[in-house]
Design an enzyme around this catalytic site. Structure first.
Site, mmCIF file in Angstrom:
data_model
loop_
_atom_site.group_PDB
_atom_site.id
_atom_site.type_symbol
_atom_site.label_atom_id
_atom_site.label_comp_id
_atom_site.label_asym_id
_atom_site.label_seq_id
_atom_site.Cartn_x
_atom_site.Cartn_y
_atom_site.Cartn_z
ATOM 1 C CG HIS A 207 77.014 49.785 56.802
ATOM 2 N ND1 HIS A 207 75.848 50.388 56.688
ATOM 3 C CD2 HIS A 207 77.418 49.367 55.789
ATOM 4 C CE1 HIS A 207 75.674 50.299 55.394
ATOM 5 N NE2 HIS A 207 76.737 49.565 54.799
ATOM 6 C CG ASP B 161 74.515 44.748 60.544
ATOM 7 O OD1 ASP B 161 74.310 43.908 59.933
ATOM 8 O OD2 ASP B 161 75.033 45.864 60.018
ATOM 9 C CD GLN C 291 79.709 42.377 55.010
ATOM 10 O OE1 GLN C 291 79.903 41.326 54.208
ATOM 11 N NE2 GLN C 291 79.280 43.317 54.258
ATOM 12 C CE LYS D 122 75.857 43.799 52.794
ATOM 13 N NZ LYS D 122 76.447 44.754 51.600
ATOM 14 C CB CYS E 279 78.400 52.500 54.569
ATOM 15 S SG CYS E 279 77.865 52.633 52.712
HETATM 16 C C1 LIG Z 1 77.620 45.371 58.253
HETATM 17 C C2 LIG Z 1 76.581 45.852 57.095
HETATM 18 N N1 LIG Z 1 75.478 46.285 57.758
HETATM 19 C C3 LIG Z 1 74.449 46.883 56.904
HETATM 20 C C4 LIG Z 1 74.479 47.022 55.592
HETATM 21 C C5 LIG Z 1 73.408 47.593 54.798
HETATM 22 O O1 LIG Z 1 72.886 46.466 53.915
HETATM 23 P P1 LIG Z 1 71.677 46.835 53.129
HETATM 24 O O2 LIG Z 1 72.361 47.947 52.096
HETATM 25 O O3 LIG Z 1 71.575 45.617 52.175
HETATM 26 O O4 LIG Z 1 70.463 47.321 53.673
HETATM 27 C C6 LIG Z 1 75.644 46.598 54.990
HETATM 28 C C7 LIG Z 1 75.998 46.600 53.446
HETATM 29 O O5 LIG Z 1 76.929 46.902 53.131
HETATM 30 C C8 LIG Z 1 76.812 46.180 55.749
HETATM 31 O O6 LIG Z 1 77.677 45.620 55.538
#
Ligand SMILES: Cc1ncc(COP(=O)(O)O)c(C=O)c1O
Length: 409
Positions: A126, A203, A206, A229, A367
């Site tokens: 992401h 990270d 998910q 999430k 993203c």
């Molecule tokens: C794999 C992953 N990393 C990071 C993020 C970023 O999360 P946040 O926008 O809640 O900081 C997301 C959100 O879509 C994600 O799916």
């Protein structure tokens, strides 16, 4: 029927008031949980109860309300930490994964990295796990290296290991892909990295909503997560880190609540995690997140994972029957996140027409531009499930997909 006789998504769905809604006169088929999950009533109630009965700032006042608010807020930290097998003192509360990763970038990486060093990321990250490293690289002269993936959406593990050369100081990889659903073998990856002295960032955005996560078992150095999430309020998240790293890192933000003593001659800081939590936090949000953790614990993460895995297989089967549909990402180990395209239809058009049928899916680059570039597409549609998703959702989705495909063909 799910594989777990005690797990009933139809019953669980009643815990989520949003499912009482109709969208364009149709029942809501919410398949965008990877974007943000829906909230159960217990989370909404916990936020409401804080504002109605306990509202005060945390860690500042000795009055009763101040102590209640602090107790609830720190209780939420303890619940979240226990949920991932960690100690509360090693869990920094943040606004989400994005802030968690930026905290590592600015407090750990920026003071340490220099020209000649590398940061290794995977192709499926992401932007939140790419851009902070690019900003660090620009300012330190370090380079970004990219670990490739296979066409089926799995990490190329041999190539990843080969890329772990002595210049690599940090490896940042997602636990579960938000686009492909791929579940990466993070424990093995962290073991390999540790043998080479590489610091690891996972990270977990998910992963947390869908499976049990035990951070010590993974063996990483940093684990980032986001609350919205995993059924908690927006603007909540956390960063778990090894104690010695937290102790060595300078604060990212300065201000109230993160200090021990301030004078114009110099300031000393509170111990971690408070050293990284300047200012008034999202108190209500974290209390809500604590309620979300309680909710997940009551259901059981293993039961949730079994249900979603069975539902994902059902969805993949049903989707393959739709003419001209291409599924992007076919990893063996996967979560219930399915990216797809339909011949001759733009992802946004598909999503717009599906919405008219009451079906919410996400369309776009998710993203993850570098991943879209790998597959040679500007965008995909993505159907993502959660504990409240049912076979009826999938049936309505596939019926709608067949109908709108006909309109666009
Ligand atoms: C794999 C992953 N990393 C990071 C993020 C970023 O999360 P946040 O926008 O809640 O900081 C997301 C959100 O879509 C994600 O799916």
């Amino acid at each position: 029927m799910t594989m777990d006789a005690t797990f009933d998504p139809v019953r669980l769905r009643k815990d989520f008031p949003i499912f009482e809604r109709q969208i364009h006169g149709k029942p809501l088929t919410y398949l965008d949980s990877a974007n943000t999950a829906q909230r159960p009533q217990v989370v909404i109630d916990a936020v409401d109860d804080y504002y109605r009965r306990h509202n005060a700032n945390v860690a500042r006042a000795v009055h009763a309300l101040g102590e209640e608010a602090t107790g609830l807020y720190e209780g939420a930290r303890r619940k979240l930490a226990a949920h991932i097998g960690a100690r509360a003192d090693d869990l920094v509360l943040t606004s989400g994964t994005t802030q968690s990763i930026n905290l590592i970038a600015y407090s750990w990486a920026l003071p340490r990295l220099k020209a000649g060093d590398s940061i290794l990321v995977s192709r499926m990250e992401h932007h939140a796990n790419i851009v902070p490293w690019q900003l660090v690289a620009e300012r330190t002269g370090a380079s970004i290296k990219v670990a490739p993936i296979h066409e089926n959406g799995e990490l190329d593990i041999d190539a990843l290991k080969a890329a772990m050369t002595p210049d690599v100081k940090l490896l940042a990889v997602t636990h579960v892909s938000n686009v492909l659903g791929t579940v990466n073998p993070v424990a093995m990856i962290c073991r390999e990295a540790r043998q080479r002295g590489i610091v690891t960032v996972i990270d977990g955005s998910q992963a947390l909503p869908h499976r049990a996560v035990d951070v010590p078992k993974i063996g990483c150095d940093f684990y980032a997560l986001t609350g919205h999430k995993m059924f908690g309020p927006t603007g909540t998240g956390a960063l778990w880190a090894r104690r010695e790293l937290l102790e060595a890192m300078p604060p990212f933000f300065g201000g109230g609540e993160m200090i021990r003593e301030v004078s114009f001659e110099g300031t000393t800081f509170a111990d971690p995690p408070h050293k990284f939590e300047a200012g008034t936090p999202n108190i209500a949000g974290f209390i809500g997140l604590g309620a979300a953790v309680d909710y997940l614990q009551t259901i059981g993460m293993d039961a949730i994972e079994r249900h979603e895995s069975e539902l994902c297989a059902y969805a993949l089967d049903a989707m393959r029957s739709v003419k001209g549909l291409r599924i992007i990402g076919e990893a063996k180990e996967r979560a219930a996140v399915i990216s797809f395209l339909v011949d001759g239809a733009h992802a946004h058009d598909l999503a717009t027409l599906l919405d008219l049928e009451g079906v919410a899916v996400r369309s776009g680059h998710h993203c993850a531009h570098p991943l879209m570039q790998f597959y040679g597409v500007p965008a995909t549609c993505r159907a993502s499930m959660a504990l409240y998703s049912t076979r009826e959702d999938i049936d309505r989705f596939v019926t709608a997909l067949d109908k709108v495909r006909g309109l666009l063909a």
